[in-house]
Design an enzyme around this catalytic site. Sequence first.
Site, PDB file in Angstrom:
ATOM      1  N   SER A  73      77.888 -14.959 -49.368  1.00 42.71           N
ATOM      2  CA  SER A  73      79.093 -14.165 -49.173  1.00 42.71           C
ATOM      3  C   SER A  73      78.769 -12.695 -49.393  1.00 42.71           C
ATOM      4  CB  SER A  73      80.182 -14.605 -50.152  1.00 42.71           C
ATOM      5  OG  SER A  73      79.834 -14.199 -51.459  1.00 42.71           O
ATOM      6  N   LYS A  74      79.785 -11.883 -49.260  1.00 38.59           N
ATOM      7  CA  LYS A  74      79.562 -10.434 -49.330  1.00 38.59           C
ATOM      8  C   LYS A  74      78.913  -9.969 -50.628  1.00 38.59           C
ATOM      9  CE  LYS A  74      83.090  -9.227 -46.032  1.00 38.59           C
ATOM     10  NZ  LYS A  74      83.440 -10.651 -45.753  1.00 38.59           N
ATOM     11  N   ARG A  75      79.216 -10.667 -51.699  1.00 38.44           N
ATOM     12  CA  ARG A  75      78.651 -10.185 -52.956  1.00 38.44           C
ATOM     13  C   ARG A  75      77.154 -10.444 -53.078  1.00 38.44           C
ATOM     14  NH1 ARG A  75      78.361 -14.703 -56.169  1.00 38.44           N
ATOM     15  NH2 ARG A  75      79.481 -16.425 -55.219  1.00 38.44           N
ATOM     16  N   HIS A  76      76.565 -11.115 -52.080  1.00 40.32           N
ATOM     17  CA  HIS A  76      75.127 -11.328 -52.125  1.00 40.32           C
ATOM     18  C   HIS A  76      74.340 -10.160 -51.544  1.00 40.32           C
ATOM     19  CE1 HIS A  76      76.406 -15.585 -52.614  1.00 40.32           C
ATOM     20  NE2 HIS A  76      75.447 -15.523 -53.498  1.00 40.32           N
ATOM     21  N   GLY A  77      75.022  -9.042 -51.343  1.00 40.75           N
ATOM     22  CA  GLY A  77      74.287  -7.860 -50.915  1.00 40.75           C
ATOM     23  C   GLY A  77      74.066  -7.787 -49.431  1.00 40.75           C
TER      24      GLY A  77
END
Length: 464
Positions: free
Chosen positions: A239-243
Site C-alpha cells: 500500500s501507499k505507506r510502503h514508500g
Amino acid sequence: MIRTRFAPSPTGLLHIGGARTALFNYLFARHHGGEYLLRIEDTDRERSTAEATRVILEGLAWLGLSPDQPPVYQSTREARHVEVADQLLAKGLAYHCYCSAEELKDMREQATREGRPPRYDGRWRDRDPSEAPPGIAPTIRLKAPREGETLVDDMVQGIVRVGNAEMDDMIILRANRTPTYLHAVVVDDHDMEITHVIRGDDHLTNTFRQKQIYDALGWQTPHFGHIPLIHGADGAKLSKRHGAVSVLEFRNQGFLPEALCNYLLRLGWGHGDAEIIDRAEAIKLFDIDGVGRAASRMDYAKLTHLNGVYLRAADNDRLSDEVLAHLATRPELVISDETKHRIATLMPGLKERAKSVVELANSAAFLALPSPIALDDKARALLTGEAKAMLRELAPQLAASDFTIAGVDAVLRDFAESTGRKLGQVAQPLRAALTGTTTSPGIDATLAALGRDEALRRIENAAT
RNA sequence: GUCCUGUUCGUCUAGAGGCCUAGGACACCAGCCUUUCACGUUGGUAACACGGGUUCGAAUCCCGUACGGGACGCCA
C-alpha cells in the site's frame, strides 16, 4: 497464437505488483512466440484519470514492457458490453433487478449481522417484468446456476472449484447502462482473443464468476494463471505507506529498469540457481510452471544488490547522461563541457562502486565542484600538517607527469618509494585534497579525470 | 462470518519419495585481496510451521491443527 494482456485500471499508480504482472504476461507471450497486449480498464469514470493512464504507459515504457499493439481503452467498448448484456437478457440468461443501492446495502448488513455471507438473495430472479416498479432504472443481473459447482483449471493454482450456491447473481450492467468489471473483462478478453490471462491472485475468486458469464455466453474460456501478490517488507499487502509504490519512483531512486525487472522476475518465480537473468535469458527460461503459489515480500537489499550488478555492466555514456541529469538539479555544481568530460573519463571507476544512479551521481559530484572545494570531517582529519607538507613536496612531481592513469600511477609509486612511505599514506591525503572525501575510484584514475590544472589547484588549496 | 488459497534459512528461492548430514542468492559475521571505498574471493551463522498417518524410506503423498494471504460492491 498465444495472446496475453496486462489490464490495469487507471485509478492509481503503476505499482510494483502490476509491473510484475505485466512482466510475466510479456515474458510468457515472448517465450511462446505470441503477442502481449495492454488494456486500460477505465470503466470507472469517477476514479479513472488521464494522469494515471500516462503514468502506466510511461512506467511500462521505462521497464521495456510496452505492448505489441496500441492499448485498448475499455471505456470505448461500452456499446459492445451493453449489446452482450442485452443478448443475455433476451435469452433469459440474465434479468432486470430493481433493487436500490440502499436496499442491497441493508440486505448485506442484515446477512452479516445474522452470520450469513453477504449476498444478493435473488428476489428479482423469477419475478414477472410486469411487477417492475415504475420510474426505477434496473440493473441487469446474470441468472447464474444455483446448483452444481464451477471449476477453474488454473495454470498456477491447479484445479480450483467452488459450489455455485456460494455465488449470487452478479450485476453485469449497472442501472446507468454501464458495464461492471466482471462483465467487461469477459467480453473484452473474448473479443481481443486473449488466450492466457495472467493476473494477481486477488482475482482468483472473480474467475469463478467470470466463468459463469463465459458459460452463459457459450464462449470458451481462456487459460488462467493467478500469480501470488507481492507484499511489503513488513509482510502486509502493498500500500501507499510502503514508500515506492509507483515504478517511476524506483527510477527516481536510481534503480535501473533491467535490474528492477530481474528482481521482479525472481520474486515468485525461480529457475534452479539462476539469479542474474537479462531480458533475452528471461524470455528463454520463463514459463508459467516456474511460478510459485505463495506471496512474497519486497526486499530492497536484494534489489539494490542486483542494481549494482547491472550498474557495473551498464554502458558508460548512458550512465554519464543519467548522472548529469541528477547533478543538473544541484545549484552548487558547475556543469561545463570540462566537467562532462571528467565524468565520462572517470565513469568506469565510478560505476564499479555504486549501487544506484543516485549514489553514482553523488560520488561523481566532486568532479563538478568549483575550487576551492569543501572537505568533509574525515578528509579534514587526514590533512595533517605533515600530510600537507607531503602534498607540497609531491605537487611538482605530479605537475611534470603526463596525467595519464599509468603516468600518474608511476609518479605516485616512485614518490612513495623514494620518500619511504606506503602508497596508502600518499593516496589518502591526496584523495582528501582532490575529492573532499575519503572515498573515490583509484587515485590514479581520479587524478587523470580531474586533469592537471584542476588537480594541482585542489592540491594547492588543501596544502596551504 | 462464508468461500478460495498459502506455509523450506531474516528475505527471495532450489527441491516433483531415497542424490538432502536440505543447495543457491541477498543480508549478516570473520579472513584474504587492496591505493580509500566498492568489487572479487574463502569460510561461517541460519530453514523443511506443528501433529498424525501412508511407505522399507517423506521437505516431497494424505488428513488435521496453527498461523498467514485473498475474495465476498451498481470498484477494478
